[in-house]
Design a protein around this motif. Structure first.
Motif, short mmCIF file in Angstrom:
data_model
loop_
_atom_site.label_atom_id
_atom_site.label_comp_id
_atom_site.label_asym_id
_atom_site.label_seq_id
_atom_site.Cartn_x
_atom_site.Cartn_y
_atom_site.Cartn_z
N PRO A 1 0.68 -1.40 0.31
CA PRO A 1 0.09 -0.01 -0.01
C PRO A 1 0.78 1.12 -0.04
O PRO A 1 1.81 1.15 0.35
CB PRO A 1 -0.86 -0.08 1.37
CG PRO A 1 -0.12 -1.04 2.18
CD PRO A 1 0.86 -1.89 1.30
N SER B 1 2.56 3.83 3.45
CA SER B 1 2.46 2.78 4.37
C SER B 1 3.65 2.68 5.74
O SER B 1 3.49 1.99 6.67
CB SER B 1 2.20 1.33 4.04
OG SER B 1 3.29 1.08 3.23
N SER C 1 7.33 1.55 -0.14
CA SER C 1 6.72 1.24 -1.30
C SER C 1 7.37 1.88 -2.64
O SER C 1 7.52 1.13 -3.53
CB SER C 1 5.25 1.20 -1.25
OG SER C 1 5.01 2.88 -1.21
N ASN D 1 -0.36 -3.40 9.59
CA ASN D 1 -0.59 -2.33 8.92
C ASN D 1 -2.05 -1.70 9.00
O ASN D 1 -3.40 -2.78 8.47
CB ASN D 1 -0.43 -2.45 7.20
CG ASN D 1 -1.06 -1.18 6.54
OD1 ASN D 1 -1.80 -1.31 5.46
ND2 ASN D 1 -0.10 -0.18 6.64
N GLU E 1 -6.00 0.40 8.56
CA GLU E 1 -6.59 1.27 7.68
C GLU E 1 -6.57 2.62 7.99
O GLU E 1 -7.54 3.05 8.56
CB GLU E 1 -8.01 0.56 7.48
CG GLU E 1 -7.97 -0.63 6.84
CD GLU E 1 -9.61 -1.36 6.52
OE1 GLU E 1 -10.37 -0.65 6.93
OE2 GLU E 1 -9.65 -2.07 5.93
N GLU F 1 -4.37 6.55 6.96
CA GLU F 1 -3.50 7.31 6.22
C GLU F 1 -2.51 7.87 6.96
O GLU F 1 -3.02 8.84 7.92
CB GLU F 1 -4.40 8.26 5.15
CG GLU F 1 -4.85 7.49 4.02
CD GLU F 1 -5.53 8.47 3.05
OE1 GLU F 1 -5.03 9.53 2.78
OE2 GLU F 1 -6.39 7.76 2.00
N THR G 1 2.27 1.80 9.56
CA THR G 1 2.65 0.30 9.92
C THR G 1 3.34 0.43 10.91
O THR G 1 4.32 1.16 11.15
CB THR G 1 3.17 -0.39 8.67
OG1 THR G 1 2.27 -0.23 7.62
CG2 THR G 1 3.76 -1.61 8.85
N ALA H 1 -6.75 -3.75 10.79
CA ALA H 1 -5.60 -3.93 10.33
C ALA H 1 -5.35 -5.42 9.79
O ALA H 1 -6.06 -6.31 10.32
CB ALA H 1 -4.73 -3.44 11.57
#
Length: 246
Positions: free
Chosen positions: A20, A23, A27, A107, A109, A111, A196, A226
């Protein structure tokens, strides 16, 4: 391609990634590493790892800043200490092969934009906190080289500069860390800029149990769903898995 002196053709890359965005899992570095290794392989695999890191750094600079803390280990595997950038000086930290190290990555949910998490950091820090964190950084390096998982976990759990500022921005973080340690993790902290959370252990099954407790804590303390993953330390880094000739 410039480093390979390839100027006569163009490339179009298609990327499928299970990470994601935003996170705290690196990434953007995963994309940069995959692209650098893939293009190098297409044209004969001529560039060594350090050159691939430099290529990946250019990609990273476009989206998250010029830093090698994610791209270097993504390409080289294992633990990599970034000693300097001008010139780029990387030190490979060899974790003992006979030891098992698993990361429990949970991780939620939620932001946590890198820009926002960076803005939360203090402009100035106390000398005592600087000395403390420097000591923990040294202890972390020593623990990696010795394969001392207890020491590694203790060092990464003891941040007095970054985690205290970012943890309050992640709902339930304090409870998640407590749950991980009570479940037997050697250590727990925020992964990258978050949200995370990462814990460390030496057993995969134990890691799954720790992950379950952390997921529960996110729901209880932060009201967040999560997902947990348990991943073993990868000492190889980005590499060619398969190729199709056409």
């Amino acid at each position: 391609m410039k480093m390979l002196n390839i100027r006569s053709v163009g490339l179009s890359l298609s990327l499928e990634k299970g990470l994601p965005l935003g996170s705290g899992l690196g990434s953007s570095a995963a994309s940069a590493a995959a692209a650098a290794v893939a293009v190098n392989e297409i044209f004969g695999g001529k560039l060594p790892a350090l050159e691939l890191v430099l290529a990946g750094l250019e990609s990273e600079a476009k989206v998250s800043g010029y830093h090698a803390d994610n791209i270097a280990p993504a390409i080289m595997g294992g633990f990599v200490l970034v000693r300097s950038y001008e010139p780029l000086d990387l030190i490979r930290l060899n974790f003992p092969t006979e030891k098992n190290l698993f990361f429990v990555l949970v991780n939620p949910e939620f932001e946590a934009p890198t820009k926002k998490m960076r803005a939360a950091l203090p402009g100035e820090i106390l000398m005592s906190d600087h000395v403390w964190n420097s000591s923990q950084a040294g202890a972390l390096v020593a623990a990696v080289l010795q394969g001392d998982l207890v020491g590694l976990g203790k060092a990464l759990s003891s941040d007095r500069v970054v985690e205290p500022r970012r943890a309050p921005l992640i709902p339930g973080m304090d409870g998640v860390k407590k749950a991980a340690l009570e479940a037997g993790a050697f250590g727990c902290t925020i992964s990258g800029a978050g949200p995370t959370v990462v814990a460390v252990t030496d057993d995969e099954e134990k890691g799954r149990e720790i992950g379950e407790r952390m997921v529960e804590a996110f729901m209880v303390g932060g009201g967040l769903k999560a997902v947990a993953m348990v991943k073993k330390l990868d000492t190889v880094g980005a590499r060619l898995v398969s190729s199709i000739s056409r």
